[in-house]
Design an enzyme around this catalytic site. Structure first.
Site, mmCIF file in Angstrom:
data_model
loop_
_atom_site.group_PDB
_atom_site.id
_atom_site.type_symbol
_atom_site.label_atom_id
_atom_site.label_comp_id
_atom_site.label_asym_id
_atom_site.label_seq_id
_atom_site.Cartn_x
_atom_site.Cartn_y
_atom_site.Cartn_z
ATOM 1 N N ARG A 1 48.216 38.353 38.224
ATOM 2 C CA ARG A 1 49.280 39.195 37.647
ATOM 3 C C ARG A 1 48.810 40.601 37.276
ATOM 4 O O ARG A 1 49.597 41.423 36.842
ATOM 5 C CB ARG A 1 49.883 38.485 36.421
ATOM 6 C CG ARG A 1 50.850 37.384 36.792
ATOM 7 C CD ARG A 1 51.222 36.553 35.589
ATOM 8 N NE ARG A 1 50.131 35.680 35.162
ATOM 9 C CZ ARG A 1 50.065 35.082 33.966
ATOM 10 N NH1 ARG A 1 51.020 35.288 33.087
ATOM 11 N NH2 ARG A 1 49.057 34.296 33.671
ATOM 12 N N LYS B 1 39.732 40.581 37.361
ATOM 13 C CA LYS B 1 40.252 40.831 36.009
ATOM 14 C C LYS B 1 39.167 40.967 34.953
ATOM 15 O O LYS B 1 39.162 41.931 34.187
ATOM 16 C CB LYS B 1 41.222 39.700 35.628
ATOM 17 C CG LYS B 1 41.735 39.802 34.217
ATOM 18 C CD LYS B 1 42.872 38.861 33.957
ATOM 19 C CE LYS B 1 42.417 37.448 33.755
ATOM 20 N NZ LYS B 1 43.549 36.571 33.380
ATOM 21 N N GLY C 1 49.634 25.456 27.329
ATOM 22 C CA GLY C 1 49.551 24.028 27.078
ATOM 23 C C GLY C 1 49.949 23.763 25.631
ATOM 24 O O GLY C 1 49.593 24.529 24.736
ATOM 25 N N LYS D 1 26.381 73.204 36.630
ATOM 26 C CA LYS D 1 25.839 71.985 37.242
ATOM 27 C C LYS D 1 24.342 72.145 37.330
ATOM 28 O O LYS D 1 23.872 73.186 37.782
ATOM 29 C CB LYS D 1 26.443 71.782 38.627
ATOM 30 C CG LYS D 1 26.053 70.476 39.265
ATOM 31 C CD LYS D 1 25.789 70.614 40.743
ATOM 32 C CE LYS D 1 24.486 71.359 41.006
ATOM 33 N NZ LYS D 1 24.135 71.483 42.428
ATOM 34 N N TYR E 1 30.270 80.483 37.509
ATOM 35 C CA TYR E 1 29.729 79.239 38.030
ATOM 36 C C TYR E 1 28.216 79.347 38.008
ATOM 37 O O TYR E 1 27.643 80.263 38.599
ATOM 38 C CB TYR E 1 30.207 78.950 39.461
ATOM 39 C CG TYR E 1 29.425 77.795 40.046
ATOM 40 C CD1 TYR E 1 29.534 76.518 39.491
ATOM 41 C CD2 TYR E 1 28.539 77.977 41.097
ATOM 42 C CE1 TYR E 1 28.779 75.463 39.961
ATOM 43 C CE2 TYR E 1 27.778 76.925 41.584
ATOM 44 C CZ TYR E 1 27.909 75.665 41.016
ATOM 45 O OH TYR E 1 27.152 74.626 41.482
ATOM 46 N N ASN F 1 24.571 79.180 45.103
ATOM 47 C CA ASN F 1 23.422 78.265 45.218
ATOM 48 C C ASN F 1 23.439 77.458 46.505
ATOM 49 O O ASN F 1 22.516 76.721 46.774
ATOM 50 C CB ASN F 1 23.380 77.322 44.012
ATOM 51 C CG ASN F 1 24.611 76.436 43.933
ATOM 52 O OD1 ASN F 1 25.713 76.860 44.273
ATOM 53 N ND2 ASN F 1 24.437 75.213 43.497
HETATM 54 C C1 UD1 Z 1 44.838 27.196 30.213
HETATM 55 C C2 UD1 Z 1 45.019 25.821 29.563
HETATM 56 C C3 UD1 Z 1 46.244 25.837 28.657
HETATM 57 C C4 UD1 Z 1 46.088 26.917 27.619
HETATM 58 C C5 UD1 Z 1 45.835 28.254 28.293
HETATM 59 C C6 UD1 Z 1 45.510 29.307 27.257
HETATM 60 C C7 UD1 Z 1 44.208 24.263 31.259
HETATM 61 C C8 UD1 Z 1 44.570 23.291 32.284
HETATM 62 N N1 UD1 Z 1 45.193 24.850 30.610
HETATM 63 O O1 UD1 Z 1 45.956 27.381 31.060
HETATM 64 O O2 UD1 Z 1 46.373 24.599 28.012
HETATM 65 O O3 UD1 Z 1 47.257 26.986 26.815
HETATM 66 O O4 UD1 Z 1 44.725 28.169 29.199
HETATM 67 O O5 UD1 Z 1 45.361 30.539 27.856
HETATM 68 O O6 UD1 Z 1 43.033 24.491 31.026
HETATM 69 N N2 UD1 Z 1 39.388 29.291 35.683
HETATM 70 C C9 UD1 Z 1 38.270 29.107 36.446
HETATM 71 N N3 UD1 Z 1 38.327 28.229 37.483
HETATM 72 C C10 UD1 Z 1 39.441 27.525 37.793
HETATM 73 C C11 UD1 Z 1 40.597 27.743 37.002
HETATM 74 C C12 UD1 Z 1 40.542 28.633 35.942
HETATM 75 O O7 UD1 Z 1 37.231 29.719 36.211
HETATM 76 O O8 UD1 Z 1 39.404 26.753 38.740
HETATM 77 C C13 UD1 Z 1 39.335 30.235 34.570
HETATM 78 C C14 UD1 Z 1 40.240 31.417 34.776
HETATM 79 O O9 UD1 Z 1 39.561 32.500 35.380
HETATM 80 C C15 UD1 Z 1 40.675 31.754 33.363
HETATM 81 C C16 UD1 Z 1 40.615 30.424 32.636
HETATM 82 O O10 UD1 Z 1 39.799 29.601 33.413
HETATM 83 O O11 UD1 Z 1 39.780 32.636 32.735
HETATM 84 C C17 UD1 Z 1 41.992 29.841 32.402
HETATM 85 O O12 UD1 Z 1 42.576 29.504 33.620
HETATM 86 P P1 UD1 Z 1 44.133 29.601 33.862
HETATM 87 O O13 UD1 Z 1 44.420 29.091 35.218
HETATM 88 O O14 UD1 Z 1 44.608 30.946 33.515
HETATM 89 O O15 UD1 Z 1 44.677 28.528 32.813
HETATM 90 P P2 UD1 Z 1 46.094 28.565 32.139
HETATM 91 O O16 UD1 Z 1 47.096 28.131 33.135
HETATM 92 O O17 UD1 Z 1 46.296 29.840 31.460
HETATM 93 CA CA CA Z 2 45.606 32.147 31.619
#
Ligand code: UD1
Ligand code: CA
Length: 457
Positions: free
Chosen positions: A10, A17, A134, A344, A359, A379
């Site tokens: 997003r 990010k 969640g 510079k 300059y 220069n």
């Molecule tokens: C997750 C939680 C959710 C919580 C929310 C808070 C789970 C299943 N859900 O959801 O309960 O409310 O965060 O923000 O954990 N990432 C990886 N590898 C992966 C997937 C994710 O490194 O395979 C990292 C992402 O880069 C990110 C973080 O984990 O930094 C969270 O992943 P994201 O997919 O955004 O989880 P949410 O759906 O936000």
């Molecule tokens: Ca997230």
């Protein structure tokens, strides 16, 4: 462990990010720095999308684990555990996300302070609009019994306003055990780390929820949230500086990176951007409207309406308005670079002045030398760059072209409008221009011709 393998869809940005900066520090580094307060045995960052770019912004001692496919937060945790190798089952594993720059070390410390009988602590927050998160499930006694993801939640569960922040501290043994039981049997077909909560609760473990504020635990998912985080960090940084004795006319319009040092007694006007390894000494006045990166501004210097990149401004120097100091500019005490002057790779010794429209590139200007308005160093010949050396107390007449390589001696003078191609000895005057001719009465005759022509028309 810090989960940071996601793309950040997003953000609509080619840059991963967690590598994007807030107040001059990448998102993931804010999290690493906050976690450093725990003095962890090791820090491992799970990378995936844009792994190389993310690795570039990590501090030296941080380990990375590569998650090839983003199969879910549970899977990412497994990848990090594998990187950590053998752990004592009682060790505490703290799991954070790489996109929560507001997270403070106090909350992380509270999270990590597990009592002997606790298996897991997690951070939750009460949100007015919990959609997307969640939801935390509790039993009739208020004990946490699980987390249900938004997309898997029933209408009744969706009404729960207490959300999972995604920040946990778990005993290593319990984590490994429960992760092994997590399946991808859900709407998103992902391995959810959140299932660990339900599994541990169901097997009689003690879980504790720690409340965090929504602002502190918020993740960055969009450009406008990134901008909000910038504003929040800016307020924090400026507040801290003002408390230390820095004067600011308008902190809302003052943009200082966390990497910058400003001494008490400095005065900062609006529209100032200080970035990188910039330092501002006591008594300096910076702004209005200055952009400075990796630059030094000395005590009691004045810098306004100007751009500084890898420049050193000594004490009591004056820069601007409308000056551009490019890399390698060094101003010694009391020197001046004035209006519409670009420099510079140039040193101005003590008290030297280039007040208007110049300059100066690849030049050394001696102490108290004066560069007249419109004078420049030539220069560059289209292929190579050459040096100009100007002696102490030299007086460069207005509109002098100094064709480098060239040396102007101490106390030497160049006549206004000269194109100087040869070295000028100490104390000499060098003039290079056509002799002036006067034609007496010319202007009068011209006026008469014009008046006669108009009368005829
Ligand atoms: C997750 C939680 C959710 C919580 C929310 C808070 C789970 C299943 N859900 O959801 O309960 O409310 O965060 O923000 O954990 N990432 C990886 N590898 C992966 C997937 C994710 O490194 O395979 C990292 C992402 O880069 C990110 C973080 O984990 O930094 C969270 O992943 P994201 O997919 O955004 O989880 P949410 O759906 O936000
Ligand atoms: Ca997230």
């Amino acid at each position: 462990m810090i989960l940071a393998a996601g793309q950040g869809k997003r953000m609509f940005s080619p840059m991963p990010k967690v590598a994007q900066e807030v107040a001059g520090r990448p998102l993931v580094r804010w999290v690493i720095d906050a976690a450093a307060a725990l003095d962890p045995d090791s820090v491992v960052v799970v990378v995936g999308h844009g792994a190389d770019r993310v690795r570039e912004v990590l501090p030296p001692r941080v380990r990375t684990a590569f998650q090839e496919e983003q199969l879910g937060t549970g899977h990412a945790t497994g990848v990090a555990l594998a990187e950590l190798g053998e752990l004592d089952p009682h060790d505490v594993v703290v799991i954070l996300y790489g996109d929560t720059p507001m997270l403070g070390s106090e909350l992380i410390s509270e999270l990590a302070s597990l009592e002997a009988d606790e298996a897991l602590r997690m951070v939750t927050a009460d949100l007015d609009d919990p959609s997307g998160y969640g939801r935390v499930l509790r039993d009739d006694n208020g004990n946490v019994v699980g987390v249900v993801e938004d997309r898997d939640a029933t209408e009744e569960q969706k009404a729960i306003r207490e959300v999972n922040a995604g920040i946990y501290a778990v005993r290593a043994g319990k984590l490994a055990e429960s992760l092994g039981q997590v399946t991808a049997d859900n709407r998103q077909g992902e391995y959810y780390l959140t299932d660990v909560v339900g599994i541990l609760a169901a097997t009689g473990n003690k879980l504790v929820a720690v409340k965090g504020s929504p602002e502190e635990v918020a993740g960055i998912n969009s450009q406008d949230q990134l901008a909000e985080a910038q504003a929040a960090k800016r307020r924090e940084i400026n507040q801290r500086l003002m408390e230390s004795g820095v004067w600011m006319l308008d902190p809302e319009r003052t943009y200082i990176d966390v990497t910058v040092t400003v001494e008490p007694g400095a005065r900062i006007y609006p529209g100032v951007h200080l970035e990188g390894e910039t330092t501002v000494a006591a008594g300096a006045q910076v702004g209005p409207d200055v952009f400075a990166v990796d630059s030094t501004i000395g005590a009691n210097a004045t810098v306004w309406y100007s751009v500084l990149r890898s420049a050193v401004v000594g004490e009591e120097c004056v820069v601007g308005p409308y000056a551009s100091l490019r890399p390698g500019t060094v101003m010694e005490k009391g020197s001046k670079i004035g209006t519409f002057v670009e420099t510079k790779n140039t040193t101005l010794a003590e008290g030297a002045k280039a007040p208007h429209l110049s300059y100066l590139g690849d030049a050394t200007v001696g102490a108290r030398a004066n560069i007249g308005a419109g004078s420049i160093t030539c220069n560059y010949d289209g292929y190579d760059k050459y040096e100009t050396v100007i002696g102490e107390e030299a007086f460069i007449g207005s509109d002098t072209m100094l064709v480098a390589p060239v040396t102007i001696g101490d106390r030497a003078i160049t006549g206004a409008g000269s194109v100087i191609t040869k070295d000028v000895p100490d104390d000499a005057l060098a003039v290079e221009r056509g002799d002036q001719k006067e034609i007496p009465g010319y202007a009068e005759r011209r006026r008469a011709r014009k008046t006669a022509a108009e009368a005829e028309a």
